[in-house]
Structures are given as structure tokens and as C-alpha cells.
Motif scaffolding. Structure first.
Motif, PDB file in Angstrom:
ATOM      1  N   LEU A 152       0.870  -1.176   0.000  1.00  0.00           N
ATOM      2  CA  LEU A 152       0.000   0.000   0.000  1.00  0.00           C
ATOM      3  C   LEU A 152       0.903   1.221   0.000  1.00  0.00           C
ATOM      4  O   LEU A 152       1.816   1.324   0.824  1.00  0.00           O
ATOM      5  CB  LEU A 152      -0.896   0.009   1.237  1.00  0.00           C
ATOM      6  N   PHE A 153       0.654   2.133  -0.950  1.00  0.00           N
ATOM      7  CA  PHE A 153       1.494   3.328  -0.983  1.00  0.00           C
ATOM      8  C   PHE A 153       0.676   4.561  -1.336  1.00  0.00           C
ATOM      9  O   PHE A 153      -0.342   4.484  -2.016  1.00  0.00           O
ATOM     10  CB  PHE A 153       2.679   3.162  -1.948  1.00  0.00           C
ATOM     11  N   SER A 154       1.166   5.697  -0.843  1.00  0.00           N
ATOM     12  CA  SER A 154       0.527   6.983  -1.084  1.00  0.00           C
ATOM     13  C   SER A 154       1.103   7.608  -2.348  1.00  0.00           C
ATOM     14  O   SER A 154       2.306   7.534  -2.592  1.00  0.00           O
ATOM     15  CB  SER A 154       0.780   7.912   0.104  1.00  0.00           C
ATOM     16  N   ASN A 155       0.230   8.233  -3.133  1.00  0.00           N
ATOM     17  CA  ASN A 155       0.652   8.973  -4.323  1.00  0.00           C
ATOM     18  C   ASN A 155       0.534  10.473  -4.113  1.00  0.00           C
ATOM     19  O   ASN A 155       0.535  11.245  -5.068  1.00  0.00           O
ATOM     20  CB  ASN A 155      -0.205   8.561  -5.529  1.00  0.00           C
ATOM     21  N   THR A 156       0.411  10.895  -2.855  1.00  0.00           N
ATOM     22  CA  THR A 156       0.178  12.302  -2.557  1.00  0.00           C
ATOM     23  C   THR A 156       1.428  13.030  -2.069  1.00  0.00           C
ATOM     24  O   THR A 156       1.332  14.150  -1.587  1.00  0.00           O
ATOM     25  CB  THR A 156      -0.935  12.451  -1.507  1.00  0.00           C
ATOM     26  N   GLY A 157       2.585  12.385  -2.167  1.00  0.00           N
ATOM     27  CA  GLY A 157       3.826  13.040  -1.762  1.00  0.00           C
ATOM     28  C   GLY A 157       4.211  12.817  -0.316  1.00  0.00           C
ATOM     29  O   GLY A 157       5.214  13.363   0.147  1.00  0.00           O
ATOM     30  N   THR A 158       3.438  12.008   0.421  1.00  0.00           N
ATOM     31  CA  THR A 158       3.767  11.766   1.831  1.00  0.00           C
ATOM     32  C   THR A 158       4.805  10.661   2.000  1.00  0.00           C
ATOM     33  O   THR A 158       5.330  10.465   3.086  1.00  0.00           O
ATOM     34  CB  THR A 158       2.511  11.377   2.630  1.00  0.00           C
ATOM     35  N   ASN A 159       5.086   9.931   0.923  1.00  0.00           N
ATOM     36  CA  ASN A 159       6.049   8.828   0.927  1.00  0.00           C
ATOM     37  C   ASN A 159       5.697   7.720   1.917  1.00  0.00           C
ATOM     38  O   ASN A 159       6.572   6.988   2.356  1.00  0.00           O
ATOM     39  CB  ASN A 159       7.469   9.335   1.194  1.00  0.00           C
ATOM     40  N   GLN A 160       4.429   7.595   2.267  1.00  0.00           N
ATOM     41  CA  GLN A 160       4.008   6.503   3.143  1.00  0.00           C
ATOM     42  C   GLN A 160       3.852   5.237   2.320  1.00  0.00           C
ATOM     43  O   GLN A 160       3.196   5.240   1.277  1.00  0.00           O
ATOM     44  CB  GLN A 160       2.682   6.834   3.821  1.00  0.00           C
ATOM     45  N   THR A 161       4.456   4.165   2.799  1.00  0.00           N
ATOM     46  CA  THR A 161       4.378   2.875   2.135  1.00  0.00           C
ATOM     47  C   THR A 161       4.363   1.780   3.178  1.00  0.00           C
ATOM     48  O   THR A 161       5.031   1.882   4.203  1.00  0.00           O
ATOM     49  CB  THR A 161       5.602   2.652   1.214  1.00  0.00           C
ATOM     50  N   LEU A 162       3.600   0.747   2.894  1.00  0.00           N
ATOM     51  CA  LEU A 162       3.607  -0.450   3.724  1.00  0.00           C
ATOM     52  C   LEU A 162       3.632  -1.637   2.788  1.00  0.00           C
ATOM     53  O   LEU A 162       2.777  -1.753   1.910  1.00  0.00           O
ATOM     54  CB  LEU A 162       2.353  -0.510   4.605  1.00  0.00           C
ATOM     55  N   ALA A 163       4.623  -2.488   2.930  1.00  0.00           N
ATOM     56  CA  ALA A 163       4.707  -3.709   2.125  1.00  0.00           C
ATOM     57  C   ALA A 163       4.597  -4.895   3.059  1.00  0.00           C
ATOM     58  O   ALA A 163       5.087  -4.860   4.188  1.00  0.00           O
ATOM     59  CB  ALA A 163       6.023  -3.750   1.357  1.00  0.00           C
ATOM     60  N   PHE A 164       3.939  -5.964   2.583  1.00  0.00           N
ATOM     61  CA  PHE A 164       3.814  -7.185   3.370  1.00  0.00           C
ATOM     62  C   PHE A 164       4.322  -8.353   2.529  1.00  0.00           C
ATOM     63  O   PHE A 164       3.835  -8.577   1.421  1.00  0.00           O
ATOM     64  CB  PHE A 164       2.363  -7.436   3.791  1.00  0.00           C
TER      65      PHE A 164
END
Length: 172
Positions: A152-164
Motif C-alpha cells: 500500500l502506498f501513497s501517491n500524494t507526496g507523503t512517501n508513506q508505504t507499507l509492504a507485506f
């Protein structure tokens, strides 16, 4: 299944399901709206959040499978005779792609994330209203040669990502 096992998933409730794209067998589910510029300078319409799935998934309606990961093996307009030119890896060519596009066309007011639950084992349930549930289940099967089962990743410039993946959750 526990709610909010992964903090990043808390960003999805309230967002509409706005787009479904695919690269090979990897499915991308887009939620909300954002615009990004690629390396060639093209502005792309993407989700504010994107769920990239490289494992078993299915979309259920009222408890029954409506769209399955396996639907990619069926031609978009299945006919009695097999088409020798059918290539399931071509985006838009298979039944799964057609069904997802029909769902997106229902509009943002009808298909919106109402609840997300996840387990420590990486199983994710995303309730989309109207008795629709997206079930992501790595325990049911994964893509070969993948570094993670879903991301799951953000495309809004927050650079938040979670990979499982095999080693569990890897937040950014």
C-alpha cells in the motif's frame, strides 16, 4: 481479524475506489484521486492510495465471489471457441479487467471504503459498501518471484508505504 493492524490502512476509509490497473498478473487498486508526473512529463491520474496485490485476491458481493484473481485466464468476451491470439497479460483483454472496469464505472458514491481489517498474517479485508468486500489473502497463493505479497502506498507526496511479504510488514 483485527482492525487497524497496520496504521497505513487507516487512510483508506472514506475514499472511493476510483481505478483498477494491472501489470502482468499484479493488480493495482486505486482509492481516492491524485495526479503524478512520470519521467516523461506525462500527468497520470492515479489513486491517492494504491494497493498493489501480487497474491490471491477476490472481490465478494453479498458473500459470493463476484470477481476473482483467476478471472484473468478467461478472455474478456468469452466465446465457445478459444481464441488462439488471447493473451491474458495484455491489460483489458480478460474477464477480470472487464469486471473491474464495470465496478469502477458505478461511480465514487457507490463504491467507497467503509472499513478495513487486517490480520498479522497479512490477510486484508476492505469493505466497499453495497455488500462488496475486497479480500486479499496471501495464504491462498502468491506470485512467483515477488518481494512482497501486497503493498500500500501513497501517491500524494507523503512517501508513506507499507509492504507485506515473507518477512511480514515492512513500513516506510
Amino acid at each position: 481479524m483485527r482492525e487497524n493492524t497496520f496504521q497505513e490502512l487507516e487512510n483508506l476509509p472514506g475514499l472511493p475506489f476510483t481505478k483498477a490497473t494491472r501489470l502482468g498478473q499484479v493488480q493495482f487498486f486505486h482509492f481516492g484521486r491524485a495526479h503524478v508526473t512520470n519521467a516523461q512529463g506525462l500527468i497520470l491520474d492515479v489513486g491517492a492510495w494504491t494497493l498493489e496485490v501480487a497474491c490471491f485476491w477476490q472481490l465478494e458481493k453479498a458473500g459470493k465471489v463476484a470477481i476473482a484473481y483467476q478471472d484473468a485466464a478467461i478472455a474478456r468476451d468469452a466465446q465457445a471457441l478459444a481464441n488462439p491470439d488471447f493473451d491474458p497479460l495484455v491489460p483489458g483483454s480478460n474477464l477480470r479487467d472487464r469486471k473491474l472496469q464495470e465496478l469502477v464505472r458505478q461511480g465514487e458514491t457507490h463504491v467507497k471504503v467503509s472499513k478495513v481489517t487486517a490480520s498479522p498474517a497479512g490477510e486484508v479485508l476492505i469493505s466497499l459498501g453495497a455488500d462488496l468486500v475486497l479480500r486479499v489473502a496471501p495464504s491462498q497463493g502468491i506470485q512467483k518471484e515477488t518481494t512482497y505479497f501486497w503493498r500500500l502506498f501513497s501517491n500524494t507526496g507523503t512517501n508513506q508505504t507499507l509492504a507485506f511479504g515473507l518477512d511480514g510488514a515492512q513500513p516506510s
